[in-house]
Design an enzyme around this catalytic site. Structure first.
Site, PDB file in Angstrom:
ATOM      1  N   THR A 224      35.891  81.568  93.864  1.00  0.00           N
ATOM      2  CA  THR A 224      36.763  81.450  92.691  1.00  0.00           C
ATOM      3  C   THR A 224      36.198  82.322  91.581  1.00  0.00           C
ATOM      4  O   THR A 224      34.984  82.367  91.377  1.00  0.00           O
ATOM      5  CB  THR A 224      36.889  79.990  92.213  1.00  0.00           C
TER       6      THR A 224
ATOM      7  N   THR B 189      41.359  77.636  90.390  1.00  0.00           N
ATOM      8  CA  THR B 189      41.629  77.771  91.825  1.00  0.00           C
ATOM      9  C   THR B 189      40.945  76.640  92.580  1.00  0.00           C
ATOM     10  O   THR B 189      39.900  76.153  92.146  1.00  0.00           O
ATOM     11  CB  THR B 189      41.051  79.128  92.280  1.00  0.00           C
TER      12      THR B 189
ATOM     13  N   VAL C  88      48.212  90.298  93.701  1.00  0.00           N
ATOM     14  CA  VAL C  88      47.609  89.374  94.665  1.00  0.00           C
ATOM     15  C   VAL C  88      46.103  89.405  94.458  1.00  0.00           C
ATOM     16  O   VAL C  88      45.515  90.474  94.276  1.00  0.00           O
ATOM     17  CB  VAL C  88      47.961  89.797  96.116  1.00  0.00           C
TER      18      VAL C  88
END
Ligand code: ASP
Length: 347
Positions: A253, A202, A231
């Site tokens: 992250t 990420t 999600v």
């Protein structure tokens, strides 16, 4: 004789003043005002295990990060806003195909990427967020448009993509996201029956601009082999992204489920705000203690208005790049004891 003595005295005073200047003994000569933090930008390229990554791959990620941070630095240096710097830096990382964001996004169990992103302005608390996107090359840009062009904070799936079209953004084919590395990862994960992985890529950025405003943004393809429709924390304000001038800016992250349950980004900022602990203490307490106790893997980048930076991670690595107004960019974190590499932020 008298002139020689006063000349010596003058010399001694000059020497003392320049020494004081050099070693910051300001207090002895009347308190100097605290140095202005100027501007600061910190980026991350995901927390995780870099030990199985080939040195060339690490080097490619580092080079992509340098390019991305140079874009953000250029904006801050010409007195641009932290929001613009955050968006521009993340866009370069999304386009590189080297991180788990934009063109490099991990695939879901169905073999296609689904991307999430968010951006937040620390001055106004305005924010925009998008999730479950399949046809958007730069999710961070769409998040920014949600913030600026709609009365809402978050749009997901088809509705978000319809809105993108209305803003002139082209919906791209899933082939744009096809990438040999991710396809291999997908096949291996599928045959091994993995539902999760230690790998993260990420991207996230926090920035402080010359007017003292903070901003944060995060963009991701989520976790390897996530269920379609899952999600993560990255688009959830307070979990994976948060910015408030009254406290700090954070991008996280790691395995998003832990970041959501622990509202990691907001928790760090609220500790700074209400407990008056330092940014470093707050970030470390949350990432290295609370998350570790729950076996929640990951890390954060955090920045406050004074220019303090904290980048704790409880994984083997978390690549970060930090740059201040002097233009010296420090890249580190592909292993716990990796020595920072310093490169110039000006091209
Ligand atoms: N936090 C992201 C998610 O759970 C993944 C990551 O940071 O690597 O979606």
């Amino acid at each position: 004789m008298k002139t020689i003595r006063s000349f010596t005295l003058v010399l001694a005073v000059i020497a003392a003043v320049s020494l004081a200047d050099r070693f910051h003994f300001g207090a002895a000569f009347g308190a100097a005002s605290p140095p202005s933090p100027g501007f600061v930008l910190v980026a991350h390229g995901g927390a995780g295990d870099y030990s199985n990554m080939k040195p060339e791959q690490i080097e490619m990620r580092r080079a992509a990060m340098v390019k991305a941070v140079q874009a953000g630095y250029a904006i801050l240096a010409r007195n641009g806003s932290s929001l613009d710097a955050v968006e521009a830096t993340i866009r370069v990382m999304e386009d590189s195909g080297l991180f788990d964001a934009g063109r490099g996004s991990y695939y879901t169990r169905d073999g296609v990427p689904e991307m999430d992103a968010s951006i937040m302005d620390g001055r106004t608390l305005n924010a925009g967020s998008v999730a479950s996107l399949k046809h958007i090359a730069n999710p961070i840009h769409l998040a920014r448009l949600v913030m600026e062009k709609t009365p809402h904070v978050m749009l997901v799936g088809e509705g978000a993509e319809e809105f993108a079209k209305s803003q002139g953004i082209e919906l791209v084919s899933p082939y744009l996201f096809f990438n040999e590395r991710e396809w291999e990862r997908y096949k291996n994960a599928k045959s091994a029956g993995f539902s999760a992985s230690e790998e993260h890529g990420t991207v996230g950025v926090v920035a402080l601009d010359q007017t003292g405003n903070l901003a944060a943004g995060t963009s991701t393809g989520g976790t390897v082999m996530k269920m379609p429709g899952r999600v993560g924390d990255s688009p959830i304000l307070g979990a994976g992204t948060y910015a408030n001038n009254a406290s700090c800016a954070v991008s996280g992250t790691g395995t998003g489920e832990f970041f959501m349950r622990n509202i990691v980004a907001a928790d760090i900022c609220e500790r700074v705000r209400y407990l008056h602990v330092t940014l470093d203490q707050a970030a470390n307490e949350v990432v290295m203690k609370e998350l570790v106790e729950q076996h929640g893997d990951g890390g954060v980048i955090a920045l406050d208005q004074k220019g303090n930076v904290a980048t704790p991670f409880n994984t083997n690595g978390m690549m970060t790049a930090t740059v201040r107004a002097d233009g010296k960019m420090a890249i580190q974190g592909w292993s716990k004891n990796a020595k920072p590499i310093i490169v110039s932020a000006t091209k």
